[in-house]
Design a protein around this motif. Structure first.
Motif, PDB file in Angstrom:
ATOM      1  N   VAL A 205      29.728 -63.916 -17.809  1.00 36.21           N
ATOM      2  CA  VAL A 205      29.373 -63.624 -19.193  1.00 36.21           C
ATOM      3  C   VAL A 205      28.783 -62.218 -19.315  1.00 36.21           C
ATOM      4  CG1 VAL A 205      27.735 -64.193 -21.033  1.00 36.21           C
ATOM      5  CG2 VAL A 205      29.108 -66.002 -19.986  1.00 36.21           C
ATOM      6  N   LEU A 206      27.848 -61.884 -18.432  1.00 33.21           N
ATOM      7  CA  LEU A 206      27.246 -60.553 -18.471  1.00 33.21           C
ATOM      8  C   LEU A 206      28.294 -59.467 -18.257  1.00 33.21           C
ATOM      9  CD1 LEU A 206      23.913 -61.105 -16.471  1.00 33.21           C
ATOM     10  CD2 LEU A 206      24.265 -61.170 -18.944  1.00 33.21           C
ATOM     11  N   LYS A 207      29.240 -59.752 -17.383  1.00 38.59           N
ATOM     12  CA  LYS A 207      30.307 -58.782 -17.120  1.00 38.59           C
ATOM     13  C   LYS A 207      31.171 -58.573 -18.366  1.00 38.59           C
ATOM     14  CE  LYS A 207      33.593 -57.667 -13.453  1.00 38.59           C
ATOM     15  NZ  LYS A 207      34.293 -58.184 -12.235  1.00 38.59           N
ATOM     16  N   ALA A 208      31.436 -59.670 -19.064  1.00 40.32           N
ATOM     17  CA  ALA A 208      32.216 -59.559 -20.307  1.00 40.32           C
ATOM     18  C   ALA A 208      31.438 -58.778 -21.364  1.00 40.32           C
ATOM     19  CB  ALA A 208      32.566 -60.957 -20.818  1.00 40.32           C
ATOM     20  N   PHE A 209      30.123 -58.994 -21.427  1.00 39.47           N
ATOM     21  CA  PHE A 209      29.290 -58.242 -22.370  1.00 39.47           C
ATOM     22  C   PHE A 209      29.397 -56.740 -22.103  1.00 39.47           C
ATOM     23  CE2 PHE A 209      25.885 -61.698 -23.488  1.00 39.47           C
ATOM     24  CZ  PHE A 209      26.860 -62.404 -24.169  1.00 39.47           C
ATOM     25  N   LYS A 210      29.465 -56.372 -20.843  1.00 40.36           N
ATOM     26  CA  LYS A 210      29.510 -54.963 -20.485  1.00 40.36           C
ATOM     27  C   LYS A 210      30.877 -54.339 -20.784  1.00 40.36           C
ATOM     28  CE  LYS A 210      29.175 -51.753 -16.588  1.00 40.36           C
ATOM     29  NZ  LYS A 210      29.133 -51.611 -15.114  1.00 40.36           N
ATOM     30  N   GLU A 211      31.941 -55.103 -20.557  1.00 48.40           N
ATOM     31  CA  GLU A 211      33.279 -54.523 -20.554  1.00 48.40           C
ATOM     32  C   GLU A 211      34.082 -54.731 -21.833  1.00 48.40           C
ATOM     33  OE1 GLU A 211      34.996 -56.375 -17.145  1.00 48.40           O
ATOM     34  OE2 GLU A 211      33.860 -55.150 -15.696  1.00 48.40           O
ATOM     35  N   LYS A 212      33.707 -55.713 -22.685  1.00 45.92           N
ATOM     36  CA  LYS A 212      34.598 -56.092 -23.785  1.00 45.92           C
ATOM     37  C   LYS A 212      34.065 -55.745 -25.171  1.00 45.92           C
ATOM     38  CE  LYS A 212      36.916 -59.690 -21.110  1.00 45.92           C
ATOM     39  NZ  LYS A 212      37.339 -61.118 -21.059  1.00 45.92           N
ATOM     40  N   ASP A 213      33.133 -54.831 -25.242  1.00 50.62           N
ATOM     41  CA  ASP A 213      32.661 -54.282 -26.517  1.00 50.62           C
ATOM     42  C   ASP A 213      32.306 -55.352 -27.559  1.00 50.62           C
ATOM     43  OD1 ASP A 213      31.998 -52.243 -28.299  1.00 50.62           O
ATOM     44  OD2 ASP A 213      34.026 -52.157 -29.142  1.00 50.62           O
ATOM     45  N   PRO A 214      31.366 -56.279 -27.216  1.00 49.37           N
ATOM     46  CA  PRO A 214      31.055 -57.354 -28.163  1.00 49.37           C
ATOM     47  C   PRO A 214      30.396 -56.876 -29.456  1.00 49.37           C
ATOM     48  CG  PRO A 214      29.538 -57.389 -26.302  1.00 49.37           C
ATOM     49  CD  PRO A 214      30.625 -56.416 -25.965  1.00 49.37           C
ATOM     50  N   ASN A 215      29.776 -55.686 -29.456  1.00 48.79           N
ATOM     51  CA  ASN A 215      29.183 -55.219 -30.717  1.00 48.79           C
ATOM     52  C   ASN A 215      30.202 -54.471 -31.585  1.00 48.79           C
ATOM     53  OD1 ASN A 215      29.363 -52.659 -29.594  1.00 48.79           O
ATOM     54  ND2 ASN A 215      27.147 -52.341 -29.417  1.00 48.79           N
ATOM     55  N   GLY A 216      31.394 -54.252 -31.046  1.00 46.96           N
ATOM     56  CA  GLY A 216      32.514 -53.749 -31.834  1.00 46.96           C
ATOM     57  C   GLY A 216      32.420 -52.328 -32.310  1.00 46.96           C
ATOM     58  N   LYS A 274      23.106 -58.067  -7.062  1.00 52.09           N
ATOM     59  CA  LYS A 274      24.496 -57.967  -7.500  1.00 52.09           C
ATOM     60  C   LYS A 274      24.576 -57.610  -8.986  1.00 52.09           C
ATOM     61  CE  LYS A 274      28.674 -60.820  -7.918  1.00 52.09           C
ATOM     62  NZ  LYS A 274      29.246 -62.178  -7.697  1.00 52.09           N
ATOM     63  N   LEU A 275      23.754 -58.257  -9.789  1.00 53.86           N
ATOM     64  CA  LEU A 275      23.744 -57.963 -11.216  1.00 53.86           C
ATOM     65  C   LEU A 275      23.364 -56.502 -11.477  1.00 53.86           C
ATOM     66  CD1 LEU A 275      21.988 -61.167 -12.678  1.00 53.86           C
ATOM     67  CD2 LEU A 275      24.441 -60.757 -12.325  1.00 53.86           C
ATOM     68  N   TYR A 276      22.340 -56.051 -10.786  1.00 52.74           N
ATOM     69  CA  TYR A 276      21.860 -54.674 -10.982  1.00 52.74           C
ATOM     70  C   TYR A 276      22.910 -53.664 -10.526  1.00 52.74           C
ATOM     71  CZ  TYR A 276      18.612 -50.721 -10.999  1.00 52.74           C
ATOM     72  OH  TYR A 276      17.994 -49.521 -11.257  1.00 52.74           O
ATOM     73  N   ALA A 277      23.494 -53.923  -9.366  1.00 48.41           N
ATOM     74  CA  ALA A 277      24.454 -52.972  -8.788  1.00 48.41           C
ATOM     75  C   ALA A 277      25.678 -52.799  -9.671  1.00 48.41           C
ATOM     76  CB  ALA A 277      24.883 -53.450  -7.402  1.00 48.41           C
ATOM     77  N   GLU A 278      26.034 -53.825 -10.431  1.00 46.16           N
ATOM     78  CA  GLU A 278      27.216 -53.755 -11.298  1.00 46.16           C
ATOM     79  C   GLU A 278      26.863 -53.376 -12.733  1.00 46.16           C
ATOM     80  OE1 GLU A 278      30.102 -56.840 -10.897  1.00 46.16           O
ATOM     81  OE2 GLU A 278      29.586 -57.210  -8.797  1.00 46.16           O
ATOM     82  N   GLY A 279      25.630 -52.938 -12.942  1.00 45.71           N
ATOM     83  CA  GLY A 279      25.237 -52.463 -14.259  1.00 45.71           C
ATOM     84  C   GLY A 279      25.022 -53.571 -15.275  1.00 45.71           C
ATOM     85  N   LEU A 280      24.736 -54.773 -14.804  1.00 47.23           N
ATOM     86  CA  LEU A 280      24.530 -55.921 -15.694  1.00 47.23           C
ATOM     87  C   LEU A 280      23.054 -56.168 -15.994  1.00 47.23           C
ATOM     88  CD1 LEU A 280      27.141 -58.344 -14.070  1.00 47.23           C
ATOM     89  CD2 LEU A 280      27.499 -56.552 -15.792  1.00 47.23           C
ATOM     90  N   ASP A 501      16.796 -50.219  -3.322  1.00 51.36           N
ATOM     91  CA  ASP A 501      15.994 -49.294  -2.525  1.00 51.36           C
ATOM     92  C   ASP A 501      15.865 -49.784  -1.088  1.00 51.36           C
ATOM     93  OD1 ASP A 501      14.362 -46.948  -2.268  1.00 51.36           O
ATOM     94  OD2 ASP A 501      12.606 -48.281  -2.218  1.00 51.36           O
ATOM     95  N   ILE A 502      15.953 -51.105  -0.916  1.00 50.93           N
ATOM     96  CA  ILE A 502      15.974 -51.698   0.425  1.00 50.93           C
ATOM     97  C   ILE A 502      17.079 -52.746   0.468  1.00 50.93           C
ATOM     98  CG2 ILE A 502      13.534 -51.325   0.975  1.00 50.93           C
ATOM     99  CD1 ILE A 502      12.995 -54.189   0.152  1.00 50.93           C
ATOM    100  N   ASP A 503      17.551 -53.069   1.669  1.00 49.41           N
ATOM    101  CA  ASP A 503      18.566 -54.093   1.877  1.00 49.41           C
ATOM    102  C   ASP A 503      17.872 -55.422   2.147  1.00 49.41           C
ATOM    103  OD1 ASP A 503      20.411 -55.851   3.363  1.00 49.41           O
ATOM    104  OD2 ASP A 503      21.771 -54.141   3.265  1.00 49.41           O
TER     105      ASP A 503
END
Length: 537
Positions: A205-216, A274-280, A501-503
């Motif tokens: 869902v977060l990925k779709a929010f980022k990529e599919k322009d939900p605010n139009g 994972k969420l942070y690294a993908e800009g979510l 910043d750390i693994d």
């Protein structure tokens, strides 16, 4: 709810002043009263006008306690006049410490939420009088409160078996499961997405929010998720990986542990990374305050997809936007874990303490007991009947969807002189609060429905929650240092792990070793000792 109940540890200054005062032992006053008190539960409380000296915690929303409408009503009903000394909010705790250290105690200390440590120390020394016998003889409303709020008596009873302070009870149903996540329902609908039920679905869902322009607006300006300092997404997300209470602790088979050293916590960190690294997850999450969050959510382009909070109104710019966000149900994690953090305790300790200077302790207690009555509570918190509030009408529906018992006519939000604005003893149970009239679609009805339908079925067992505890002076002093060191490092490691910043995989063992070096075992031992002592009472 303004005050949520937590375990308060005394500061170094408080402890030093406690020791100074406790060296000045004083005799408990004789039982004889300076004025006759009437039969338990009857009014007025005294046949002759009686004066009590009260040190009150200041409240910036109360114009003047001496001329306050609730104060006048109390005196008229009880025949007890209050001689006020009001401590300004900013210096109230310092004023209390100095007063106790100096030995010139008032009859009553009210509104300070005197800590369990202070109550135990001053109670043992005879400065605060035990209330057990007074409760037994005169506590009509206090006993009702004990019967209704079943955890109250045990919670306020010191390890020596005495009760030295009366509480303020304010049970907030939705606050017992406050670690929620709110999501833009309009975006879900526009993109044809279902409400997520698992951590994997939430990611999609977060990925779709980022990529599919939900605010139009044709721009990639959407922020799928953000939080702010002291309201980070881990509060909600970690419950899909590990069971925890709202302080990241847990009781299993009578043993207290912390959630943030469990393998599930590590898995939760990896998921958030994972969420942070993908800009979510917005980078501002770890640095911005609530004002920054409101600015983000208030962007006219509508750029915010989801955020963690007790209620959506806390981070949205206006009340009319709360209907746009729905609560994400507790998510099922990769191991099948699905839980909701819980805090079932809705009281603040030490709201009313009687000192050994009181010449009429019976009258002093009876006054507090009367404050627990429904009539007194309504006036203290909500103002005057038929002016600021009224009984529910035939067509009024409550927050819980039942016939409403009462309704607000005016909401007391700014400076006023009708009530005490949640200062001092009062009794608001969850059932009472939910009996207020509220229109469908308003914040309170949304909170009730979302909590009841989505969160309550998955809440952790109440016996797994670390309850409010009485610590000794030495325990409290030691915990103050340990708690800050451990909590600061936990937050630091979380932020660094999530931001990359750390693994997490490489540094986890080092994290556990550093926690050991910070004496986490001793921290847990102190909690366990206090918990075991509570269980033996």
């Amino acid at each position: 709810m303004k005050k949520q109940m937590s375990i308060v540890l005394s500061s170094a200054l408080s402890l030093s002043l406690l020791l100074a005062a406790c060296s000045q032992k004083e005799e408990t006053p004789e039982a004889a009263s300076s004025a006759k008190v009437t039969d338990a539960g009857s009014l007025p409380i005294t046949t002759d006008k009686t004066t009590l000296r009260v040190l009150m915690y200041g409240n910036s929303l109360v114009e003047n306690f001496a001329t306050n409408e609730y104060t006048k009503w109390l005196e008229e009903k009880t025949n007890i006049h209050i001689e006020w000394e009001v401590a300004p909010e900013k210096s109230a705790q310092e004023k209390l410490n100095i007063t106790l250290a100096g030995g010139d105690y008032p009859d009553v200390i009210m509104g300070f939420n005197v800590t369990p440590v202070q109550m135990s120390l001053y109670g043992k020394d005879g400065v605060f009088i035990p209330l057990n016998d007074l409760i037994e003889k005169y506590g009509v409303e206090t006993k009702k409160m004990f019967n209704t709020v079943t955890y109250a008596k045990e919670t306020i009873t010191a390890p020596d078996g005495n009760i030295y302070g009366l509480p303020q009870v304010n049970e907030c149903y939705h606050c017992t499961m406050s670690q929620k996540m709110w999501i833009n329902q309009g975006w879900l609908t526009k993109l044809g997405l279902q409400m997520p039920a698992t951590t994997d679905e939430f990611y999609e869902v977060l990925k779709a929010f980022k990529e599919k322009d939900p605010n139009g607006n044709g721009k990639k300006d959407e922020i799928p998720m953000s939080g702010y300092v002291n309201s980070g997404p881990e509060m909600f997300l970690m419950s899909a990986f590990v069971e925890k209470d709202m302080n990241d602790m847990i009781i299993n088979n009578g043993k207290i542990d912390v959630a943030f050293t469990q393998p599930g916590w590590k898995d939760g960190l990896s998921y958030m990374r994972k969420l942070y690294a993908e800009g979510l997850l917005a980078p501002e999450t770890f640095t911005q305050d609530l004002n920054g969050m409101k600015k983000m959510s208030g962007n006219p382009e509508i750029i915010l997809g989801s955020a963690p909070s007790n209620y959506s109104g806390s981070f949205l710019p206006s009340a009319d936007r709360v209907k746009d966000y729905a609560a994400v149900p507790p998510l099922k994690g990769p191991s099948g874990m699905k839980s909701v953090s819980l805090n079932p305790y809705g009281l603040s300790q030490g709201a009313y303490v009687i000192s050994n200077k009181a010449k009429n302790p019976e009258a002093a207690f009876r006054l507090a007991d009367f404050m627990f009555s429904e009539e007194a509570t309504m006036r203290a918190v909500f103002g005057r009947p038929d002016q600021e509030w009224a009984k529910g009408g035939a067509n009024d529906v409550s927050i819980a969807g039942e016939p409403a018992k009462w309704k607000r006519l005016v909401t007391l939000t700014g400076l006023q002189n009708y009530g005490w604005s949640q200062t001092g003893p009062s009794l608001r149970t969850s059932a009472f609060r939910l009996s207020e009239a509220a229109a469908p679609g308003t914040q309170e009805t949304i909170l009730y429905q979302e909590t009841k339908q989505k969160y309550e079925p998955s809440k952790i067992d109440a016996d797994k929650v670390v309850p409010p505890l009485f610590f000794t002076k030495d325990q409290s002093e030691e915990l103050a240092g340990l708690s800050k060191t451990i909590t600061d490092y936990k937050k630091e490691f979380l932020a660094r792990a999530v931001t990359g910043d750390i693994d997490v995989e490489k540094e986890w063992d080092g994290y556990l070793k550093k926690m050991d070096g910070m004496n986490l075992k001793r921290y847990l031992q102190i909690y366990q000792e206090a918990y075991d002592a509570k269980q033996k009472k």
